[in-house]
Design a protein around this motif. Sequence first.
Motif, mmCIF file in Angstrom:
data_model
loop_
_atom_site.group_PDB
_atom_site.id
_atom_site.type_symbol
_atom_site.label_atom_id
_atom_site.label_comp_id
_atom_site.label_asym_id
_atom_site.label_seq_id
_atom_site.Cartn_x
_atom_site.Cartn_y
_atom_site.Cartn_z
ATOM 1 N N SER A 205 -42.398 38.535 76.713
ATOM 2 C CA SER A 205 -43.193 37.325 76.473
ATOM 3 C C SER A 205 -43.859 37.358 75.099
ATOM 4 N N LEU A 206 -44.334 38.535 74.686
ATOM 5 C CA LEU A 206 -44.977 38.659 73.376
ATOM 6 C C LEU A 206 -43.978 38.394 72.244
ATOM 7 N N LEU A 207 -42.773 38.926 72.376
ATOM 8 C CA LEU A 207 -41.728 38.706 71.370
ATOM 9 C C LEU A 207 -41.384 37.230 71.247
ATOM 10 N N ILE A 208 -41.241 36.560 72.395
ATOM 11 C CA ILE A 208 -40.888 35.131 72.382
ATOM 12 C C ILE A 208 -42.010 34.313 71.751
ATOM 13 N N MET A 209 -43.260 34.614 72.116
ATOM 14 C CA MET A 209 -44.395 33.868 71.549
ATOM 15 C C MET A 209 -44.515 34.098 70.047
ATOM 16 N N SER A 210 -44.226 35.316 69.605
ATOM 17 C CA SER A 210 -44.286 35.613 68.173
ATOM 18 C C SER A 210 -43.276 34.776 67.391
ATOM 19 N N VAL A 211 -42.115 34.556 67.985
ATOM 20 C CA VAL A 211 -41.082 33.741 67.336
ATOM 21 C C VAL A 211 -41.467 32.263 67.368
ATOM 22 N N ILE A 212 -41.914 31.788 68.544
ATOM 23 C CA ILE A 212 -42.267 30.368 68.700
ATOM 24 C C ILE A 212 -43.395 29.950 67.761
ATOM 25 N N PHE A 213 -44.414 30.806 67.651
ATOM 26 C CA PHE A 213 -45.618 30.448 66.894
ATOM 27 C C PHE A 213 -45.662 31.074 65.494
ATOM 28 N N GLN A 214 -44.526 31.558 65.026
ATOM 29 C CA GLN A 214 -44.494 32.248 63.723
ATOM 30 C C GLN A 214 -45.051 31.374 62.594
ATOM 31 N N LYS A 215 -44.626 30.125 62.538
ATOM 32 C CA LYS A 215 -45.068 29.239 61.457
ATOM 33 C C LYS A 215 -46.554 28.904 61.570
ATOM 34 N N LYS A 216 -47.016 28.686 62.795
ATOM 35 C CA LYS A 216 -48.416 28.318 63.003
ATOM 36 C C LYS A 216 -49.369 29.464 62.695
ATOM 37 N N LEU A 217 -48.856 30.700 62.753
ATOM 38 C CA LEU A 217 -49.710 31.863 62.518
ATOM 39 C C LEU A 217 -49.694 32.335 61.073
ATOM 40 N N LYS A 218 -49.011 31.574 60.214
ATOM 41 C CA LYS A 218 -49.020 31.924 58.792
ATOM 42 C C LYS A 218 -50.358 31.533 58.177
ATOM 43 N N GLY A 219 -50.697 32.188 57.117
ATOM 44 C CA GLY A 219 -51.939 31.854 56.431
ATOM 45 C C GLY A 219 -53.096 32.720 56.885
ATOM 46 N N GLN A 220 -54.135 32.727 56.087
ATOM 47 C CA GLN A 220 -55.310 33.553 56.329
ATOM 48 C C GLN A 220 -56.435 32.716 56.932
ATOM 49 N N ILE A 221 -57.292 33.410 57.672
ATOM 50 C CA ILE A 221 -58.514 32.796 58.182
ATOM 51 C C ILE A 221 -59.660 33.265 57.306
ATOM 52 N N HIS A 222 -60.445 32.315 56.817
ATOM 53 C CA HIS A 222 -61.526 32.674 55.904
ATOM 54 C C HIS A 222 -62.900 32.617 56.570
ATOM 55 N N ALA A 223 -62.914 32.300 57.847
ATOM 56 C CA ALA A 223 -64.188 32.282 58.572
ATOM 57 C C ALA A 223 -64.563 33.701 59.003
ATOM 58 N N ASP A 224 -65.854 34.003 58.959
ATOM 59 C CA ASP A 224 -66.337 35.318 59.380
ATOM 60 C C ASP A 224 -66.481 35.362 60.899
ATOM 61 N N THR A 225 -66.084 36.502 61.485
ATOM 62 C CA THR A 225 -66.203 36.690 62.932
ATOM 63 C C THR A 225 -67.594 37.204 63.269
ATOM 64 N N VAL A 226 -68.241 36.508 64.190
ATOM 65 C CA VAL A 226 -69.581 36.913 64.625
ATOM 66 C C VAL A 226 -69.450 37.802 65.855
ATOM 67 N N ILE A 227 -70.039 38.989 65.787
ATOM 68 C CA ILE A 227 -70.025 39.906 66.939
ATOM 69 C C ILE A 227 -71.251 39.631 67.792
ATOM 70 N N GLU A 228 -71.009 39.083 68.966
ATOM 71 C CA GLU A 228 -72.109 38.793 69.876
ATOM 72 C C GLU A 228 -72.666 40.097 70.447
ATOM 73 N N PRO A 229 -73.987 40.236 70.536
ATOM 74 C CA PRO A 229 -74.571 41.482 71.053
ATOM 75 C C PRO A 229 -74.456 41.573 72.571
ATOM 76 N N ILE A 230 -74.464 42.791 73.082
ATOM 77 C CA ILE A 230 -74.556 43.007 74.530
ATOM 78 C C ILE A 230 -75.976 42.639 74.957
ATOM 79 N N THR A 231 -76.100 41.744 75.887
ATOM 80 C CA THR A 231 -77.430 41.266 76.283
ATOM 81 C C THR A 231 -78.158 42.221 77.216
ATOM 82 N N ASP A 232 -77.408 43.029 77.956
ATOM 83 C CA ASP A 232 -78.048 43.988 78.871
ATOM 84 C C ASP A 232 -77.118 45.196 79.031
ATOM 85 N N ARG A 233 -77.384 46.247 78.240
ATOM 86 C CA ARG A 233 -76.525 47.434 78.258
ATOM 87 C C ARG A 233 -76.628 48.201 79.576
ATOM 88 N N VAL A 234 -77.801 48.232 80.163
ATOM 89 C CA VAL A 234 -77.976 48.943 81.440
ATOM 90 C C VAL A 234 -77.113 48.298 82.520
#
Length: 432
Positions: A205-234
């Motif tokens: 399934s991963l191989l097929i999806m990689s082929v199907i969406f190859q064109k759509k996954l081209k290009g870079q993302i310039h948005a920064d990823t925000v790491i949400e904090p753990i709200t309750d570690r305990v």
Amino acid sequence: MTLALLLSLITVLLLIVSILFLPQISVGKRHITLKIYPWIPLMGALLMLILGTVRRADVFTAFTEASSVNPIRILILFFSMTIFSLLLEQTGFFEHISGVILQKAGHSQHKIFLALYAIISLLTVFTSNDIVILTFTPFICHFCRSAKIDPIPYLIMEFVAANTWSLFLLIGNPTNIYVSGAFHIGFADYIRVMALPTVAAGLTSLLIMSVIFQKKLKGQIHADTVIEPITDRVLMWVTLVHLGACVILLSISQYLHFEMWLIALCMAISSVVCSILALVLRRKPMTCVGHAVARLPYEIVPFIIGMFTIVLALEESGFTAQVAAFLSKDDGVFSFGLLSFLASNILNNIPMSVLFSKILNFEAVTGQIYATIVGSNLGAFITPVGALAGIMWLNLLKQNHVRLPILKFVFFGFLIGVPTVLATLFVLEWVV
């Protein structure tokens, strides 16, 4: 038999119409959402009881017998495993892990796609496909909106990964639990057979999806990823320790001579109680535990009870025996796998699993049993009717203003699902 079959067909038809055109309605001034589709099988079952197509005594026996296929015990096992995922969700665990991985993936869409696939697959193995879908769908929609990229490749990937890697463990899907219980398949025996077919399904399934969406996954993302904090570690560690202990105990349950539903129930109760104690000792509100309990998928209760009763009526009418006699001419893995794969998209995978378990009871072959499990998981790919996960997923897309026409869903599902199920059944036939 004619009346039981007719009522069953009408119920299934109404169920499909409801899922496709009226899955839920708003009630009252507060716009309380009421889901329609779970109640249709229950109404069909009640009508069968009134008309006498199924005996009350038989229904009572089926729901109270000390059997691993008792639907009440299956529901207990499912809800017990689900509460772990919901408690983790309340601590921000899933979003935090996703944020960390996305940050490490950088700005490449291909790397982000693979990173998300890896984390969704891993979490599905140890939690539940339904909960992963409920948790990650809003997250992916928000991430893609912020990054100004097409969310469809990522959402399709999420749905496929969750309904593929749910094959790996017996607890990954309610259908795995039911079919395995019907034929006394233990946790360890299940992994021994299903590990390689699941890997084959995942890679294909991963191989097929990689082929199907190859064109759509081209290009870079310039948005920064925000790491949400753990709200309750305990609370997070309390839940993770209980989940880990539960999985270990389930894996050796056949040697402990303890039923899996009872192990899961005890560990779930312990996890909730310890979470409450941890919150009380730190003088924190019970909100997170309350939200976890409130978010349990209660709609599955009337759905399973209704469909189980309908299948019981078909069994009593002799329909199941006739189907079993017809299918007994072919004991191949592919025939049962493909038939259950297609039947899931007509009946939904839960009632399909109940019906096929009854059919297999006449003359079960190991390969047929596991092939049915494969069909029940991968059958979710083709239409929204295939699994409750698909229904919930499409509703979440609407809530997050993502447009995915049903025909487009079917198109992607067919392209990915058919080769995946064939590859999985090929490896399964080799394993068994």
